[in-house]
Design a protein around this motif. Structure first.
Motif, mmCIF file in Angstrom:
data_model
loop_
_atom_site.group_PDB
_atom_site.id
_atom_site.type_symbol
_atom_site.label_atom_id
_atom_site.label_comp_id
_atom_site.label_asym_id
_atom_site.label_seq_id
_atom_site.Cartn_x
_atom_site.Cartn_y
_atom_site.Cartn_z
ATOM 1 N N GLN A 228 -13.703 5.434 6.805
ATOM 2 C CA GLN A 228 -14.207 6.496 7.365
ATOM 3 C C GLN A 228 -15.522 6.574 7.469
ATOM 4 O OE1 GLN A 228 -11.888 10.244 7.065
ATOM 5 N NE2 GLN A 228 -9.883 9.208 7.362
ATOM 6 N N ALA A 229 -16.381 7.284 8.126
ATOM 7 C CA ALA A 229 -17.879 7.444 8.331
ATOM 8 C C ALA A 229 -18.163 8.627 7.278
ATOM 9 C CB ALA A 229 -18.419 7.506 9.647
ATOM 10 N N CYS A 230 -19.227 8.241 6.468
ATOM 11 C CA CYS A 230 -19.568 9.371 5.602
ATOM 12 C C CYS A 230 -19.905 10.709 6.344
ATOM 13 C CB CYS A 230 -20.921 8.724 4.785
ATOM 14 S SG CYS A 230 -20.537 7.539 3.558
ATOM 15 N N SER A 231 -20.752 10.326 7.638
ATOM 16 C CA SER A 231 -21.562 11.250 8.346
ATOM 17 C C SER A 231 -20.247 12.222 8.776
ATOM 18 C CB SER A 231 -22.069 10.701 9.611
ATOM 19 O OG SER A 231 -21.301 9.780 10.450
ATOM 20 N N GLY B 200 -25.986 14.245 7.832
ATOM 21 C CA GLY B 200 -27.030 13.816 7.241
ATOM 22 C C GLY B 200 -26.946 12.356 6.325
ATOM 23 N N PHE B 201 -25.938 11.848 6.347
ATOM 24 C CA PHE B 201 -25.641 10.743 5.337
ATOM 25 C C PHE B 201 -25.053 9.766 6.579
ATOM 26 C CE2 PHE B 201 -26.234 13.839 2.179
ATOM 27 C CZ PHE B 201 -26.593 12.896 0.947
ATOM 28 N N THR B 202 -25.215 8.377 5.998
ATOM 29 C CA THR B 202 -24.728 7.255 6.782
ATOM 30 C C THR B 202 -23.949 6.393 5.742
ATOM 31 O OG1 THR B 202 -25.106 5.503 8.411
ATOM 32 C CG2 THR B 202 -26.662 5.768 6.399
ATOM 33 N N GLY B 203 -23.078 5.388 6.326
ATOM 34 C CA GLY B 203 -22.332 4.597 5.296
ATOM 35 C C GLY B 203 -20.959 4.728 5.370
ATOM 36 N N ALA C 152 -10.412 7.852 -2.944
ATOM 37 C CA ALA C 152 -11.678 7.744 -1.858
ATOM 38 C C ALA C 152 -12.750 7.186 -2.848
ATOM 39 C CB ALA C 152 -11.897 9.012 -1.508
ATOM 40 N N THR C 153 -13.380 6.116 -2.133
ATOM 41 C CA THR C 153 -14.547 5.412 -2.789
ATOM 42 C C THR C 153 -15.704 5.584 -1.657
ATOM 43 O OG1 THR C 153 -13.149 3.765 -3.747
ATOM 44 C CG2 THR C 153 -15.447 3.111 -3.644
ATOM 45 N N PRO C 154 -16.464 6.152 -1.992
ATOM 46 C CA PRO C 154 -17.770 6.392 -1.000
ATOM 47 C C PRO C 154 -19.063 5.507 -1.361
ATOM 48 C CG PRO C 154 -18.022 8.044 -2.931
ATOM 49 C CD PRO C 154 -16.757 7.173 -3.144
ATOM 50 N N ALA C 155 -19.672 5.122 -0.532
ATOM 51 C CA ALA C 155 -20.951 4.278 -0.279
ATOM 52 C C ALA C 155 -21.765 4.923 0.771
ATOM 53 C CB ALA C 155 -20.518 2.879 -0.163
ATOM 54 N N CYS C 156 -22.316 6.172 0.352
ATOM 55 C CA CYS C 156 -23.148 6.696 1.345
ATOM 56 C C CYS C 156 -24.860 6.907 1.126
ATOM 57 C CB CYS C 156 -22.580 8.229 1.360
ATOM 58 S SG CYS C 156 -20.875 8.484 1.774
ATOM 59 N N ALA D 243 -39.439 7.832 3.553
ATOM 60 C CA ALA D 243 -38.905 8.900 2.526
ATOM 61 C C ALA D 243 -37.992 8.201 1.508
ATOM 62 C CB ALA D 243 -38.214 9.719 3.412
ATOM 63 N N SER D 244 -37.627 8.954 0.463
ATOM 64 C CA SER D 244 -36.697 8.313 -0.507
ATOM 65 C C SER D 244 -35.269 8.596 -0.143
ATOM 66 C CB SER D 244 -36.764 9.352 -1.873
ATOM 67 O OG SER D 244 -36.555 10.515 -1.666
ATOM 68 N N VAL D 245 -34.672 7.919 -0.648
ATOM 69 C CA VAL D 245 -33.069 7.829 -0.351
ATOM 70 C C VAL D 245 -32.063 8.145 -1.334
ATOM 71 C CG1 VAL D 245 -31.341 6.150 0.474
ATOM 72 C CG2 VAL D 245 -33.409 6.013 1.302
ATOM 73 N N ASP D 246 -31.270 8.879 -1.228
ATOM 74 C CA ASP D 246 -30.104 9.181 -2.092
ATOM 75 C C ASP D 246 -28.967 8.494 -2.013
ATOM 76 O OD1 ASP D 246 -31.752 11.222 -3.455
ATOM 77 O OD2 ASP D 246 -30.963 12.908 -1.876
ATOM 78 N N LEU D 247 -28.381 7.773 -2.911
ATOM 79 C CA LEU D 247 -27.161 7.125 -2.827
ATOM 80 C C LEU D 247 -26.066 7.624 -3.657
ATOM 81 C CD1 LEU D 247 -25.500 4.627 -1.801
ATOM 82 C CD2 LEU D 247 -26.632 3.322 -3.725
ATOM 83 N N PHE D 248 -24.730 7.870 -3.307
ATOM 84 C CA PHE D 248 -23.894 8.451 -4.112
ATOM 85 C C PHE D 248 -22.659 7.354 -4.050
ATOM 86 C CE2 PHE D 248 -22.899 11.145 -0.299
ATOM 87 C CZ PHE D 248 -21.375 10.914 -0.397
ATOM 88 N N THR D 249 -22.251 6.998 -5.019
ATOM 89 C CA THR D 249 -20.921 6.318 -5.285
ATOM 90 C C THR D 249 -20.162 6.873 -6.254
ATOM 91 O OG1 THR D 249 -22.118 4.804 -6.997
ATOM 92 C CG2 THR D 249 -22.338 4.257 -4.664
#
Length: 109
Positions: free
Chosen positions: A62-65, A70-73, A86-90, A98-104
């Motif tokens: 499923q899409a993070c958005s 405001g998030f993709t992945g 659930a395992t996210p990669a957003c 600009a800086s990017v936040d990644l949450f896994t």
């Protein structure tokens, strides 16, 4: 009644054993609509559920958005014997430079 296998005689018992063995070994699915709480970026979380029933060992992407505007992945929902994971990669969507936040799953929440 429900779940009762009437058996009379050794021959019927011998035929019933494989049926019982299959039902004992069968893994449980994860019904569509069953939710798992996914911690997102700091301060955010979302209840996610598969769109259909997932068989044991199956997954759905499923899409993070969908859950975190405001998030993709992607978020991969998986079923393991009736337990939904659930395992996210957003990634945060941002302007160039600009800086990017990644949450896994391994990121501190």
């Amino acid at each position: 009644g429900g779940g009762v296998l009437p058996i009379s005689g050794h021959a019927q018992l011998a035929r019933s054993v494989p049926i019982v063995e299959r039902s004992v070994r069968q893994r449980c699915p994860c019904p569509g609509g069953r939710a798992v709480l996914l911690p997102g970026p700091p301060g955010l979380s979302s209840a996610m559920s598969p769109s259909v029933t997932l068989a044991h060992g199956a997954s759905e992407v499923q899409a993070c958005s969908t859950y975190f505007p405001g998030f993709t992945g992607k978020v991969v929902l998986t079923c393991s014997n009736g337990i939904l994971g659930a395992t996210p990669a957003c990634l945060r969507v941002c302007a160039a430079g600009a800086s990017v936040d990644l949450f896994t799953p391994s990121s501190p929440q």
